[in-house]
Design a protein around this motif. Sequence first.
Motif, PDB file in Angstrom:
ATOM      1  N   ILE A  78       0.839  -1.206   0.000  1.00  0.00           N
ATOM      2  CA  ILE A  78       0.000   0.000   0.000  1.00  0.00           C
ATOM      3  C   ILE A  78       0.871   1.252   0.000  1.00  0.00           C
ATOM      4  O   ILE A  78       2.065   1.200   0.308  1.00  0.00           O
ATOM      5  CB  ILE A  78      -0.933  -0.002   1.237  1.00  0.00           C
ATOM      6  CG1 ILE A  78      -0.108  -0.187   2.521  1.00  0.00           C
ATOM      7  CG2 ILE A  78      -1.977  -1.105   1.101  1.00  0.00           C
ATOM      8  CD1 ILE A  78      -0.923  -0.150   3.787  1.00  0.00           C
ATOM      9  N   PRO A  79       0.275   2.420  -0.340  1.00  0.00           N
ATOM     10  CA  PRO A  79       1.046   3.676  -0.332  1.00  0.00           C
ATOM     11  C   PRO A  79       1.587   4.006   1.055  1.00  0.00           C
ATOM     12  O   PRO A  79       1.065   3.542   2.079  1.00  0.00           O
ATOM     13  CB  PRO A  79       0.010   4.713  -0.778  1.00  0.00           C
ATOM     14  CG  PRO A  79      -1.002   3.936  -1.547  1.00  0.00           C
ATOM     15  CD  PRO A  79      -1.076   2.598  -0.890  1.00  0.00           C
ATOM     16  N   LEU A  80       2.637   4.832   1.079  1.00  0.00           N
ATOM     17  CA  LEU A  80       3.353   5.161   2.317  1.00  0.00           C
ATOM     18  C   LEU A  80       2.430   5.708   3.398  1.00  0.00           C
ATOM     19  O   LEU A  80       2.573   5.361   4.576  1.00  0.00           O
ATOM     20  CB  LEU A  80       4.469   6.175   2.011  1.00  0.00           C
ATOM     21  CG  LEU A  80       5.281   6.657   3.226  1.00  0.00           C
ATOM     22  CD1 LEU A  80       5.997   5.492   3.891  1.00  0.00           C
ATOM     23  CD2 LEU A  80       6.278   7.735   2.793  1.00  0.00           C
ATOM     24  N   ILE A  81       1.467   6.553   3.021  1.00  0.00           N
ATOM     25  CA  ILE A  81       0.587   7.166   4.025  1.00  0.00           C
ATOM     26  C   ILE A  81      -0.189   6.112   4.802  1.00  0.00           C
ATOM     27  O   ILE A  81      -0.408   6.213   6.006  1.00  0.00           O
ATOM     28  CB  ILE A  81      -0.387   8.180   3.350  1.00  0.00           C
ATOM     29  CG1 ILE A  81      -1.229   8.892   4.405  1.00  0.00           C
ATOM     30  CG2 ILE A  81      -1.265   7.497   2.313  1.00  0.00           C
ATOM     31  CD1 ILE A  81      -0.471   9.813   5.283  1.00  0.00           C
ATOM     32  N   TRP A  82      -0.582   5.021   4.108  1.00  0.00           N
ATOM     33  CA  TRP A  82      -1.345   3.973   4.792  1.00  0.00           C
ATOM     34  C   TRP A  82      -0.414   3.032   5.545  1.00  0.00           C
ATOM     35  O   TRP A  82      -0.831   2.392   6.512  1.00  0.00           O
ATOM     36  CB  TRP A  82      -2.213   3.212   3.795  1.00  0.00           C
ATOM     37  CG  TRP A  82      -3.114   4.121   3.017  1.00  0.00           C
ATOM     38  CD1 TRP A  82      -3.239   4.193   1.652  1.00  0.00           C
ATOM     39  CD2 TRP A  82      -4.005   5.116   3.531  1.00  0.00           C
ATOM     40  NE1 TRP A  82      -4.143   5.161   1.303  1.00  0.00           N
ATOM     41  CE2 TRP A  82      -4.623   5.747   2.428  1.00  0.00           C
ATOM     42  CE3 TRP A  82      -4.334   5.549   4.812  1.00  0.00           C
ATOM     43  CZ2 TRP A  82      -5.564   6.767   2.576  1.00  0.00           C
ATOM     44  CZ3 TRP A  82      -5.254   6.571   4.963  1.00  0.00           C
ATOM     45  CH2 TRP A  82      -5.848   7.173   3.862  1.00  0.00           C
ATOM     46  N   VAL A  83       0.857   2.927   5.120  1.00  0.00           N
ATOM     47  CA  VAL A  83       1.851   2.183   5.905  1.00  0.00           C
ATOM     48  C   VAL A  83       2.020   2.853   7.269  1.00  0.00           C
ATOM     49  O   VAL A  83       2.037   2.194   8.318  1.00  0.00           O
ATOM     50  CB  VAL A  83       3.211   2.123   5.170  1.00  0.00           C
ATOM     51  CG1 VAL A  83       4.278   1.477   6.058  1.00  0.00           C
ATOM     52  CG2 VAL A  83       3.082   1.352   3.866  1.00  0.00           C
ATOM     53  N   ILE A  84       2.138   4.178   7.254  1.00  0.00           N
ATOM     54  CA  ILE A  84       2.265   4.940   8.506  1.00  0.00           C
ATOM     55  C   ILE A  84       1.038   4.715   9.378  1.00  0.00           C
ATOM     56  O   ILE A  84       1.138   4.543  10.603  1.00  0.00           O
ATOM     57  CB  ILE A  84       2.459   6.440   8.197  1.00  0.00           C
ATOM     58  CG1 ILE A  84       3.790   6.657   7.477  1.00  0.00           C
ATOM     59  CG2 ILE A  84       2.401   7.266   9.477  1.00  0.00           C
ATOM     60  CD1 ILE A  84       3.966   8.071   6.933  1.00  0.00           C
ATOM     61  N   ALA A  85      -0.147   4.691   8.744  1.00  0.00           N
ATOM     62  CA  ALA A  85      -1.381   4.464   9.496  1.00  0.00           C
ATOM     63  C   ALA A  85      -1.369   3.100  10.178  1.00  0.00           C
ATOM     64  O   ALA A  85      -1.789   2.968  11.337  1.00  0.00           O
ATOM     65  CB  ALA A  85      -2.588   4.582   8.567  1.00  0.00           C
ATOM     66  N   ARG A  86      -0.861   2.073   9.489  1.00  0.00           N
ATOM     67  CA  ARG A  86      -0.817   0.737  10.094  1.00  0.00           C
ATOM     68  C   ARG A  86       0.209   0.663  11.225  1.00  0.00           C
ATOM     69  O   ARG A  86       0.005  -0.052  12.209  1.00  0.00           O
ATOM     70  CB  ARG A  86      -0.524  -0.310   9.014  1.00  0.00           C
ATOM     71  CG  ARG A  86      -1.705  -0.516   8.070  1.00  0.00           C
ATOM     72  CD  ARG A  86      -1.514  -1.663   7.101  1.00  0.00           C
ATOM     73  NE  ARG A  86      -2.688  -1.773   6.227  1.00  0.00           N
ATOM     74  CZ  ARG A  86      -2.861  -2.700   5.295  1.00  0.00           C
ATOM     75  NH1 ARG A  86      -1.907  -3.623   5.106  1.00  0.00           N
ATOM     76  NH2 ARG A  86      -3.946  -2.728   4.556  1.00  0.00           N
ATOM     77  N   ILE A  87       1.317   1.393  11.079  1.00  0.00           N
ATOM     78  CA  ILE A  87       2.303   1.459  12.167  1.00  0.00           C
ATOM     79  C   ILE A  87       1.664   2.090  13.401  1.00  0.00           C
ATOM     80  O   ILE A  87       1.783   1.574  14.521  1.00  0.00           O
ATOM     81  CB  ILE A  87       3.551   2.256  11.723  1.00  0.00           C
ATOM     82  CG1 ILE A  87       4.294   1.513  10.612  1.00  0.00           C
ATOM     83  CG2 ILE A  87       4.480   2.509  12.915  1.00  0.00           C
ATOM     84  CD1 ILE A  87       5.409   2.325   9.968  1.00  0.00           C
ATOM     85  N   LEU A  88       0.982   3.199  13.199  1.00  0.00           N
ATOM     86  CA  LEU A  88       0.310   3.864  14.317  1.00  0.00           C
ATOM     87  C   LEU A  88      -0.759   2.970  14.923  1.00  0.00           C
ATOM     88  O   LEU A  88      -0.929   2.933  16.154  1.00  0.00           O
ATOM     89  CB  LEU A  88      -0.319   5.177  13.834  1.00  0.00           C
ATOM     90  CG  LEU A  88       0.637   6.311  13.462  1.00  0.00           C
ATOM     91  CD1 LEU A  88      -0.138   7.499  12.907  1.00  0.00           C
ATOM     92  CD2 LEU A  88       1.456   6.733  14.673  1.00  0.00           C
ATOM     93  N   ALA A  89      -1.474   2.233  14.072  1.00  0.00           N
ATOM     94  CA  ALA A  89      -2.539   1.352  14.564  1.00  0.00           C
ATOM     95  C   ALA A  89      -1.988   0.281  15.495  1.00  0.00           C
ATOM     96  O   ALA A  89      -2.585  -0.011  16.540  1.00  0.00           O
ATOM     97  CB  ALA A  89      -3.267   0.708  13.383  1.00  0.00           C
ATOM     98  N   VAL A  90      -0.840  -0.307  15.137  1.00  0.00           N
ATOM     99  CA  VAL A  90      -0.214  -1.325  15.996  1.00  0.00           C
ATOM    100  C   VAL A  90       0.194  -0.712  17.326  1.00  0.00           C
ATOM    101  O   VAL A  90      -0.095  -1.262  18.405  1.00  0.00           O
ATOM    102  CB  VAL A  90       1.018  -1.942  15.295  1.00  0.00           C
ATOM    103  CG1 VAL A  90       1.809  -2.797  16.271  1.00  0.00           C
ATOM    104  CG2 VAL A  90       0.585  -2.784  14.122  1.00  0.00           C
ATOM    105  N   ILE A  91       0.859   0.439  17.259  1.00  0.00           N
ATOM    106  CA  ILE A  91       1.323   1.098  18.490  1.00  0.00           C
ATOM    107  C   ILE A  91       0.138   1.458  19.382  1.00  0.00           C
ATOM    108  O   ILE A  91       0.124   1.159  20.587  1.00  0.00           O
ATOM    109  CB  ILE A  91       2.142   2.358  18.144  1.00  0.00           C
ATOM    110  CG1 ILE A  91       3.416   1.978  17.393  1.00  0.00           C
ATOM    111  CG2 ILE A  91       2.487   3.145  19.410  1.00  0.00           C
ATOM    112  CD1 ILE A  91       4.171   3.164  16.811  1.00  0.00           C
TER     113      ILE A  91
END
Length: 425
Positions: free
Chosen positions: A67-80
């Motif tokens: 997925i695009p970078l913006i949604w990668v960041i969203a998934r990182i934040l979601a895990v945290i």
Amino acid sequence: MIPIPSKEGVTIPIAVLSEALQSLLGASIPAIMVIIILLAFVGTVLAKTMKPAMITKSPFLTALFDIPLIWVIARILAVIFSIMIYFKVGPEAIWSENTGAILLFDLLPVLFSVFLFAGLLLPLLLNFGLLELFGALLTKFMRPVFKLPGRSSIDALASWLGDGTIGVLLTSRQYEDGYYTKREAAIVGTTFSVVSITFSIVVIKQVGLMNYFVPYYFAVTFSGLIAAFILPRIWPLSTKPDTFINEKEDDQTSELIPEGYSRFGYGLEQAQLQARKSKSISKFLLDGSKNILDMWLGVAPIVMALGTVALVIAEYTPLFQWLGVPFIPLLELLRVPEAQAASQTLVVGFADMFLPSILAEGIESDMTRFIVASVSVTQLIYMSEVGGVLLGSKIPVGMKDLIILFILRTLITLPIITLIAHLIF
């Protein structure tokens, strides 16, 4: 999706199944959701770094994880965020009862169960000829009413009944294949790609008004159709060029029903042809399973990430209150109770369409919560899903278009929904 009576009033079978599953699994669902969010993150890391053949050779898994970078960041934040909330570690602003805890312990369990049954059973709605039948019946209707070719009726119905992201992807594909002009692709993508019926159930359930599902969905559909009638006729959609992706102009030659057929007869034949393609139980289960994974792994992390950020901003800053101030006079003019509390929900929906319903929990008026839930669905363009997919597609709309269309949709649908709410409450 057929309304049935219940102790609370009127509900639908999917909601009954969802509640039964939540009762069965109980307090274990938040832990399951943390695992699902973690799996989405791990899959994304693998797709971006190691690129295993299992993902790269599967279009479905590629779309799900690469997925695009913006949604990668969203998934990182979601895990945290999910780990912090589940174990109550880190700043209390993240895991408090008014922010992250609402998402992980109240919202995500509902999404888990509704997505399970909705995803599994959605092929029954889409794959057995219903859309083909209505598509043929509506061919003469689409051009004069919505400024779209007859073939778009199937796309519009798939978008409306299925899922917004599915609709956007289908529209983008049709545009790239030369079936839609730039204007037509922009209209379908920003006018019909609403959240699914089943996600609408989650919204009305969140505000505690499940017994009003039938008038609620009527309000959503009626106001959405009015917006779909108006928006193609005004800026910015009306100024989009009526040329195909190869810059060839549209001659607006409508699809015709073959000679010797009635519209119903032709639609019925096409529906039967579609139904004959769907004889495999294994394919039905595979399609349903893909829907479930797409919803669980695709939507849940984004809701967790953007939802937590937005709730923290809403709880600890006056930002949404400031942005909602211009709507207060309009809400007061429409005689909406608790206008100030409702005003901030009208703006936050641009980030994620579920956030207005979460913020509406503190509103006492049933009528106002009904309005907030209905408007949040009809606003349609939200960056956590449909907006992001639109920007990532080849459909010719930009961020400026999405912001303008979001505001216009709000101004068009709010008075209509409020009028319906006054008649109900």
